[in-house]
Design an enzyme around this catalytic site. Structure first.
Site, PDB file in Angstrom:
ATOM      1  N   PHE A  92       9.472  25.730  -5.847  1.00 18.68           N
ATOM      2  CA  PHE A  92      10.702  26.532  -5.789  1.00 18.68           C
ATOM      3  C   PHE A  92      11.761  26.047  -6.777  1.00 18.68           C
ATOM      4  O   PHE A  92      12.898  26.529  -6.745  1.00 18.68           O
ATOM      5  CB  PHE A  92      11.274  26.512  -4.369  1.00 18.68           C
ATOM      6  CG  PHE A  92      10.335  27.128  -3.358  1.00 18.68           C
ATOM      7  CD1 PHE A  92      10.304  28.500  -3.168  1.00 18.68           C
ATOM      8  CD2 PHE A  92       9.456  26.335  -2.640  1.00 18.68           C
ATOM      9  CE1 PHE A  92       9.418  29.080  -2.258  1.00 18.68           C
ATOM     10  CE2 PHE A  92       8.569  26.899  -1.723  1.00 18.68           C
ATOM     11  CZ  PHE A  92       8.547  28.279  -1.532  1.00 18.68           C
ATOM     12  N   CYS A 120       9.902  33.808 -13.935  1.00 19.76           N
ATOM     13  CA  CYS A 120       9.439  34.004 -12.555  1.00 19.76           C
ATOM     14  C   CYS A 120       9.842  35.344 -11.936  1.00 19.76           C
ATOM     15  O   CYS A 120       8.971  36.139 -11.587  1.00 19.76           O
ATOM     16  CB  CYS A 120       9.936  32.862 -11.685  1.00 19.76           C
ATOM     17  SG  CYS A 120       9.154  31.300 -12.117  1.00 19.76           S
TER      18      CYS A 120
HETATM   19  P1  NAD Z   1       4.273  26.890 -18.633  1.00 19.98           P
HETATM   20  O1  NAD Z   1       3.718  27.971 -19.478  1.00 19.98           O
HETATM   21  O2  NAD Z   1       5.522  26.187 -19.064  1.00 19.98           O
HETATM   22  O3  NAD Z   1       3.172  25.758 -18.406  1.00 19.98           O
HETATM   23  C1  NAD Z   1       1.830  26.007 -18.129  1.00 19.98           C
HETATM   24  C2  NAD Z   1       1.002  24.978 -18.899  1.00 19.98           C
HETATM   25  O4  NAD Z   1      -0.338  25.020 -18.450  1.00 19.98           O
HETATM   26  C3  NAD Z   1       0.955  25.222 -20.412  1.00 19.98           C
HETATM   27  O5  NAD Z   1       1.471  24.096 -21.086  1.00 19.98           O
HETATM   28  C4  NAD Z   1      -0.533  25.442 -20.707  1.00 19.98           C
HETATM   29  O6  NAD Z   1      -0.934  24.913 -21.942  1.00 19.98           O
HETATM   30  C5  NAD Z   1      -1.168  24.689 -19.563  1.00 19.98           C
HETATM   31  N1  NAD Z   1      -2.550  25.086 -19.263  1.00 19.98           N
HETATM   32  C6  NAD Z   1      -3.076  26.337 -19.200  1.00 19.98           C
HETATM   33  N2  NAD Z   1      -4.386  26.275 -18.878  1.00 19.98           N
HETATM   34  C7  NAD Z   1      -4.688  24.948 -18.702  1.00 19.98           C
HETATM   35  C8  NAD Z   1      -5.870  24.243 -18.339  1.00 19.98           C
HETATM   36  N3  NAD Z   1      -7.004  24.880 -18.086  1.00 19.98           N
HETATM   37  N4  NAD Z   1      -5.815  22.904 -18.263  1.00 19.98           N
HETATM   38  C9  NAD Z   1      -4.667  22.249 -18.529  1.00 19.98           C
HETATM   39  N5  NAD Z   1      -3.508  22.862 -18.876  1.00 19.98           N
HETATM   40  C10 NAD Z   1      -3.526  24.201 -18.957  1.00 19.98           C
HETATM   41  O7  NAD Z   1       4.472  27.540 -17.196  1.00 19.98           O
HETATM   42  P2  NAD Z   1       5.478  27.093 -16.043  1.00 19.98           P
HETATM   43  O8  NAD Z   1       6.789  27.717 -16.256  1.00 19.98           O
HETATM   44  O9  NAD Z   1       5.400  25.627 -15.850  1.00 19.98           O
HETATM   45  O10 NAD Z   1       4.821  27.842 -14.789  1.00 19.98           O
HETATM   46  C11 NAD Z   1       3.623  27.392 -14.222  1.00 19.98           C
HETATM   47  C12 NAD Z   1       3.412  28.070 -12.880  1.00 19.98           C
HETATM   48  O11 NAD Z   1       4.471  27.694 -11.984  1.00 19.98           O
HETATM   49  C13 NAD Z   1       3.454  29.592 -12.922  1.00 19.98           C
HETATM   50  O12 NAD Z   1       2.565  30.089 -11.969  1.00 19.98           O
HETATM   51  C14 NAD Z   1       4.876  29.928 -12.525  1.00 19.98           C
HETATM   52  O13 NAD Z   1       4.989  31.207 -11.939  1.00 19.98           O
HETATM   53  C15 NAD Z   1       5.145  28.861 -11.502  1.00 19.98           C
HETATM   54  N6  NAD Z   1       6.558  28.515 -11.344  1.00 19.98           N
HETATM   55  C16 NAD Z   1       7.353  28.399 -12.427  1.00 19.98           C
HETATM   56  C17 NAD Z   1       8.693  28.018 -12.266  1.00 19.98           C
HETATM   57  C18 NAD Z   1       9.616  27.871 -13.442  1.00 19.98           C
HETATM   58  O14 NAD Z   1      10.814  27.755 -13.225  1.00 19.98           O
HETATM   59  N7  NAD Z   1       9.127  27.870 -14.663  1.00 19.98           N
HETATM   60  C19 NAD Z   1       9.174  27.732 -10.989  1.00 19.98           C
HETATM   61  C20 NAD Z   1       8.313  27.848  -9.899  1.00 19.98           C
HETATM   62  C21 NAD Z   1       7.001  28.237 -10.089  1.00 19.98           C
HETATM   63  C1  UDX Z   2      13.577  31.160 -10.124  1.00 23.84           C
HETATM   64  C2  UDX Z   2      13.734  30.810  -8.637  1.00 23.84           C
HETATM   65  O1  UDX Z   2      15.103  30.639  -8.315  1.00 23.84           O
HETATM   66  C3  UDX Z   2      12.973  29.542  -8.312  1.00 23.84           C
HETATM   67  O2  UDX Z   2      13.044  29.272  -6.915  1.00 23.84           O
HETATM   68  C4  UDX Z   2      11.533  29.747  -8.716  1.00 23.84           C
HETATM   69  O3  UDX Z   2      10.835  28.614  -8.406  1.00 23.84           O
HETATM   70  C5  UDX Z   2      11.424  30.098 -10.188  1.00 23.84           C
HETATM   71  O4  UDX Z   2      12.217  31.274 -10.446  1.00 23.84           O
HETATM   72  P1  UDX Z   2      14.591  30.326 -12.425  1.00 23.84           P
HETATM   73  O5  UDX Z   2      13.883  31.506 -12.993  1.00 23.84           O
HETATM   74  O6  UDX Z   2      14.441  29.019 -13.088  1.00 23.84           O
HETATM   75  O7  UDX Z   2      14.176  30.125 -10.892  1.00 23.84           O
HETATM   76  O8  UDX Z   2      16.162  30.651 -12.423  1.00 23.84           O
HETATM   77  P2  UDX Z   2      17.200  31.291 -11.390  1.00 23.84           P
HETATM   78  O9  UDX Z   2      18.362  30.399 -11.340  1.00 23.84           O
HETATM   79  O10 UDX Z   2      16.592  31.687 -10.115  1.00 23.84           O
HETATM   80  O11 UDX Z   2      17.629  32.616 -12.174  1.00 23.84           O
HETATM   81  C6  UDX Z   2      16.716  33.661 -12.420  1.00 23.84           C
HETATM   82  C7  UDX Z   2      17.438  34.814 -13.083  1.00 23.84           C
HETATM   83  O12 UDX Z   2      18.349  35.422 -12.189  1.00 23.84           O
HETATM   84  C8  UDX Z   2      18.252  34.411 -14.305  1.00 23.84           C
HETATM   85  O13 UDX Z   2      18.137  35.418 -15.289  1.00 23.84           O
HETATM   86  C9  UDX Z   2      19.665  34.319 -13.774  1.00 23.84           C
HETATM   87  O14 UDX Z   2      20.645  34.516 -14.757  1.00 23.84           O
HETATM   88  C10 UDX Z   2      19.647  35.461 -12.774  1.00 23.84           C
HETATM   89  N1  UDX Z   2      20.650  35.279 -11.706  1.00 23.84           N
HETATM   90  C11 UDX Z   2      20.536  34.238 -10.829  1.00 23.84           C
HETATM   91  C12 UDX Z   2      21.686  36.196 -11.582  1.00 23.84           C
HETATM   92  O15 UDX Z   2      21.790  37.145 -12.373  1.00 23.84           O
HETATM   93  N2  UDX Z   2      22.574  36.037 -10.559  1.00 23.84           N
HETATM   94  C13 UDX Z   2      22.494  35.018  -9.664  1.00 23.84           C
HETATM   95  O16 UDX Z   2      23.334  34.953  -8.761  1.00 23.84           O
HETATM   96  C14 UDX Z   2      21.432  34.080  -9.804  1.00 23.84           C
END
Ligand code: NAD
Ligand code: UDX
Length: 467
Positions: free
Chosen positions: A164, A275
């Protein structure tokens, strides 16, 4: 505050492999190391790995570089380019690879499945594979099947631990989570997950165990609900603009009701990032797949998609044909370099398409520069605004909140300042000679002096309402 625990200086935690060292994998890996585990972060992206092995962090996340450095020095965090090597001795193998949108909005699980196939042959019997990637309900069951097929037996567990954290505050979100959700269908897997998070539980963070499929759905339902809050307040903002109300006061007023809560009620250019857009699409698609449609989410997706075009139109309408517009902010929110599905990028694209001369500034522009063509980049926001007919603030960087409005007005040719993050005080903008076009609040357009009336700017300004 980093939130890093001081109590866990031991080196003897569980052995954890993190497959995927992106925003989530690297942050979670470093945090799990900080609470005492032995973590190897693995990524098949050679560029990312090269940076990690050189002691750097391949993207911008506040505090992460310092944290990884400390954990590497403490001997709790290492890196690998080979999933099968990283997973071999692990008690738990987390999969944190990307789960992008497929062409029809459904989730593309190919990276999750490829990672599962890669680690399957080498897993220790009795190890637990944990899906940290955001995945639709039923994915853990599919991963379990893939692993069993490759191994020829079912001797490893597959659970879920959705993440999260938010970009920009990822470490604090992980270390001081409102709750940790762990999904497992066998006592051994649940007990392992509980052990992994025991240091956080000891600090009073609720670690909630549930069935794997529940954990998978909790993640989507949470993101869909938060996105709904944003979509709702953006619709309220539209209404405030027509009714002469101020959305910030309205949000503040409703947010004081504990049943509603005051967070995620900031009106703006629509939600973006890696996300909310993809997770709402996947949630809607999952509902359709199971014959349980999600009409609220369907409507939300449409509303959020059209918002950027309509906000771009406001800027285009106030800029002379072929005129110059300065955009401040390209990332999807402040304190990240991430531009995935950034509303700012989409608005910029509309401005370029409308034939405007677009000049952009962002404090962390590297990924944005690679993502967008046909604009000119500047290192300084005032430089970006030089000779601009209009200026639009699209990301809520602190630097823009504190911008010198007199310098901005002096640099510009025109006077229209669009503030799509509500950072600027109307009186301050007017005092600097700028007209302010905020979101969900009355426009602060300075009254033009009427010839012969004797009313100058100063007198007119005094009549503007105080906030
Ligand atoms: P990201 O693209 O930054 O990172 C994913 C990484 O996985 C990449 O560096 C890629 O090279 C690597 N990868 C892909 N296939 C692989 C394999 N077979 N072995 C090893 N490495 C491999 O993505 P992210 O933002 O970290 O998101 C990852 C997951 O977490 C997604 O499902 C996303 O929805 C979820 N998530 C993201 C956020 C966020 O804020 N970014 C928050 C909560 C959940
Ligand atoms: C989100 C979720 O909050 C997080 O729990 C999940 O794990 C990944 O996705 P993130 O995408 O990093 O996190 O950013 P967040 O702060 O949630 O903002 C998402 C989008 O909503 C941004 O474009 C932000 O500007 C927008 N936002 C957020 C608004 O427009 N208004 C708000 O009050 C909050």
């Amino acid at each position: 505050m980093s939130g890093e625990l001081k109590v866990c200086e031991k080196k003897s935690g569980l052995r954890i492999a993190m497959i995927g060292a992106g925003y989530v994998g690297l942050t979670s890996g470093a945090c799990l190391a900080a609470i005492g585990h032995q973590v190897v972060c693995c990524d098949i992206n050679r560029e990312r790995l090269k940076v990690l092995e050189a002691g750097g962090v391949p993207f911008f996340e506040p505090g992460l570089s310092e944290m990884t450095t400390r954990q590497i020095a403490a001997g709790r965090l290492t890196f690998s380019s080979a999933p099968e090597e990283a997973a071999r001795d692990a008690d738990a193998v987390f999969i944190a690879v990307g789960t992008p949108s497929g062409a029809d909005g459904s989730i593309d699980l190919r990276y999750v499945m490829a990672a599962a196939e890669a680690i399957a042959p080498v897993l220790r019997s009795g190890a637990t594979v944990v899906l940290k990637s955001t995945v639709v309900a039923g994915t853990a069951a599919r991963v379990r099947d893939v692993i069993a097929r490759v191994r020829g037996c079912s001797d490893v567990y597959v659970g879920s631990n959705p993440e999260f954290l938010r970009e920009g505050s990822a470490i604090d979100d992980f270390m001081n989570a409102d709750r940790v959700i762990v999904g497992a269908d066998e006592p051994a897997a649940m007990s392992l997950l509980a052990s992994i998070y025991a240091p956080l539980a000891e600090r009073g963070i609720p670690v909630v165990g549930t069935a794997t499929v529940n954990a998978e759905l909790i993640k989507y339902a949470a993101n869909a609900f938060l996105a709904l809050k944003i979509g709702f307040i953006n619709d309220v903002a539209n209404l405030c603009e027509k009714a002469g109300a101020d959305v910030r006061d309205v949000a503040g007023g409703i947010g004081l009701d504990a049943r509603i809560g005051n967070r995620f009620l900031e009106a703006g250019p629509g939600f973006g990032g890696s996300c909310f857009p993809k997770d709402t699409r996947a949630f809607a698609s999952l509902g359709a797949h199971f014959g349980a449609p999600q009409p609220l989410i369907d409507a939300l997706i449409k509303q959020n998609d059209t918002r950027k075009a309509s906000l771009a139109r406001r800027i285009i309408d106030k800029t002379p044909t072929g005129g110059r517009v300065a955009v401040l902010g390209a990332t999807f929110k402040a304190n990240t370099d991430d531009v995935r599905e950034s509303p700012a990028l989409e608005i910029i694209q509309h401005l370029v398409k409308a034939g405007l001369d677009v000049h952009v500034h962002d404090p962390k522009p590297e990924l944005a520069i690679a993502a967008i063509k046909g604009v000119e980049w500047h290192f300084d926001p005032i430089d970006a605004a030089r000779s601009a007919d209009t200026v639009a603030i699209l990301t809520e960087w602190q630097e823009y909140r504190e911008i010198d409005l007199n310098a901005l007005a002096d640099a510009m040719w025109g006077v229209a300042l669009f503030d799509y993050r509500n950072l600027i005080q109307p009186q301050a903008a007017n005092a600097a000679g700028l007209d302010l076009y905020p979101i969900g609040r009355p426009e602060a357009v300075r009254p033009r002096p009427v010839a012969g009336s004797g009313a100058g700017w100063t007198e007119s300004l005094a009549a503007l309402p105080e906030r």
